[in-house]
Design a protein around this motif. Structure first.
Motif, mmCIF file in Angstrom:
data_model
loop_
_atom_site.group_PDB
_atom_site.id
_atom_site.type_symbol
_atom_site.label_atom_id
_atom_site.label_comp_id
_atom_site.label_asym_id
_atom_site.label_seq_id
_atom_site.Cartn_x
_atom_site.Cartn_y
_atom_site.Cartn_z
ATOM 1 N N GLU A 128 -2.011 -7.366 3.615
ATOM 2 C CA GLU A 128 -2.264 -7.047 2.125
ATOM 3 C C GLU A 128 -1.953 -5.464 1.891
ATOM 4 O O GLU A 128 -1.342 -5.198 0.643
ATOM 5 C CB GLU A 128 -3.910 -7.509 1.711
ATOM 6 N N ALA A 129 -2.401 -4.991 2.695
ATOM 7 C CA ALA A 129 -1.991 -3.304 2.558
ATOM 8 C C ALA A 129 -0.648 -3.125 2.561
ATOM 9 O O ALA A 129 -0.070 -2.016 1.768
ATOM 10 C CB ALA A 129 -2.636 -2.430 3.420
ATOM 11 N N LEU A 130 0.209 -3.777 3.411
ATOM 12 C CA LEU A 130 1.518 -3.713 3.370
ATOM 13 C C LEU A 130 2.333 -4.452 2.198
ATOM 14 O O LEU A 130 3.565 -4.420 2.264
ATOM 15 C CB LEU A 130 2.186 -4.175 4.624
ATOM 16 N N ASP A 131 1.577 -5.135 1.184
ATOM 17 C CA ASP A 131 1.991 -5.728 -0.084
ATOM 18 C C ASP A 131 3.197 -6.629 0.315
ATOM 19 O O ASP A 131 2.887 -7.573 0.921
ATOM 20 C CB ASP A 131 2.373 -4.454 -0.968
ATOM 21 N N ASP A 132 4.257 -6.229 -0.193
ATOM 22 C CA ASP A 132 5.425 -7.312 -0.143
ATOM 23 C C ASP A 132 6.315 -7.090 1.266
ATOM 24 O O ASP A 132 7.322 -7.766 1.276
ATOM 25 C CB ASP A 132 6.384 -7.028 -1.266
ATOM 26 N N MET A 133 6.004 -6.472 2.203
ATOM 27 C CA MET A 133 6.868 -6.211 3.485
ATOM 28 C C MET A 133 6.332 -7.568 4.308
ATOM 29 O O MET A 133 5.518 -8.002 4.219
ATOM 30 C CB MET A 133 6.263 -4.868 4.194
ATOM 31 N N ASN A 134 7.510 -7.889 5.104
ATOM 32 C CA ASN A 134 6.940 -8.733 6.080
ATOM 33 C C ASN A 134 6.449 -7.921 7.402
ATOM 34 O O ASN A 134 6.701 -6.801 7.504
ATOM 35 C CB ASN A 134 8.307 -9.415 6.571
ATOM 36 N N VAL A 135 5.846 -8.804 8.066
ATOM 37 C CA VAL A 135 4.984 -8.262 9.306
ATOM 38 C C VAL A 135 5.375 -8.861 10.594
ATOM 39 O O VAL A 135 5.010 -10.113 10.708
ATOM 40 C CB VAL A 135 3.670 -7.963 9.014
ATOM 41 N N ALA A 136 6.081 -8.226 11.590
ATOM 42 C CA ALA A 136 6.184 -8.854 12.749
ATOM 43 C C ALA A 136 5.013 -9.073 13.324
ATOM 44 O O ALA A 136 4.197 -8.446 13.284
ATOM 45 C CB ALA A 136 7.286 -8.121 13.740
ATOM 46 N N SER A 137 5.049 -10.333 14.141
ATOM 47 C CA SER A 137 3.805 -10.796 14.827
ATOM 48 C C SER A 137 3.508 -9.924 15.873
ATOM 49 O O SER A 137 2.116 -9.757 16.069
ATOM 50 C CB SER A 137 4.201 -12.270 15.681
ATOM 51 N N ASP A 138 4.254 -9.159 16.617
ATOM 52 C CA ASP A 138 4.052 -8.295 17.588
ATOM 53 C C ASP A 138 3.352 -6.562 16.947
ATOM 54 O O ASP A 138 2.727 -5.673 17.822
ATOM 55 C CB ASP A 138 4.934 -7.942 18.605
ATOM 56 N N PHE A 139 3.465 -6.703 15.693
ATOM 57 C CA PHE A 139 2.929 -5.534 14.972
ATOM 58 C C PHE A 139 1.589 -5.257 15.108
ATOM 59 O O PHE A 139 0.932 -4.151 15.572
ATOM 60 C CB PHE A 139 3.519 -5.381 13.510
ATOM 61 N N TYR A 140 1.035 -6.316 15.071
ATOM 62 C CA TYR A 140 -0.521 -6.558 15.135
ATOM 63 C C TYR A 140 -1.255 -5.830 16.333
ATOM 64 O O TYR A 140 -2.161 -5.216 16.417
ATOM 65 C CB TYR A 140 -1.172 -7.908 14.675
ATOM 66 N N ASP A 141 -0.413 -6.402 17.341
ATOM 67 C CA ASP A 141 -1.081 -6.078 18.723
ATOM 68 C C ASP A 141 -0.707 -4.268 19.049
ATOM 69 O O ASP A 141 -1.719 -3.819 19.544
ATOM 70 C CB ASP A 141 -0.286 -6.747 19.884
ATOM 71 N N ALA A 142 0.320 -4.007 18.540
ATOM 72 C CA ALA A 142 0.624 -2.450 18.625
ATOM 73 C C ALA A 142 -0.090 -1.671 17.779
ATOM 74 O O ALA A 142 -0.723 -0.595 18.252
ATOM 75 C CB ALA A 142 2.152 -2.159 18.177
#
Length: 55
Positions: free
Chosen positions: A12-26
């Motif tokens: 939600e904070a990154l709005d319209d951006m796609n987020v890679a699945s490994d981003f969350y772990d990093a």
């Protein structure tokens, strides 16, 4: 350590951006390191309470 971030909140904070699945772990690793550093600073100042200035 447990997951520290909420994936839905990040998305939600990154709005319209796609987020890679490994981003969350990093991101979780970065937050964990930030918390450890803040706790260390509080201890170095003889406090058990972590305060904003410890960031």
């Amino acid at each position: 350590m447990a997951d520290l971030i909420v994936k839905a909140a990040v998305k939600e904070a990154l709005d319209d951006m796609n987020v890679a699945s490994d981003f969350y772990d990093a991101l979780d690793d970065e937050v964990e390191e930030l918390l450890e550093d803040a706790a260390r600073r509080a201890e170095e100042n003889d406090r058990k309470t972590v305060q904003p200035r410890d960031l």
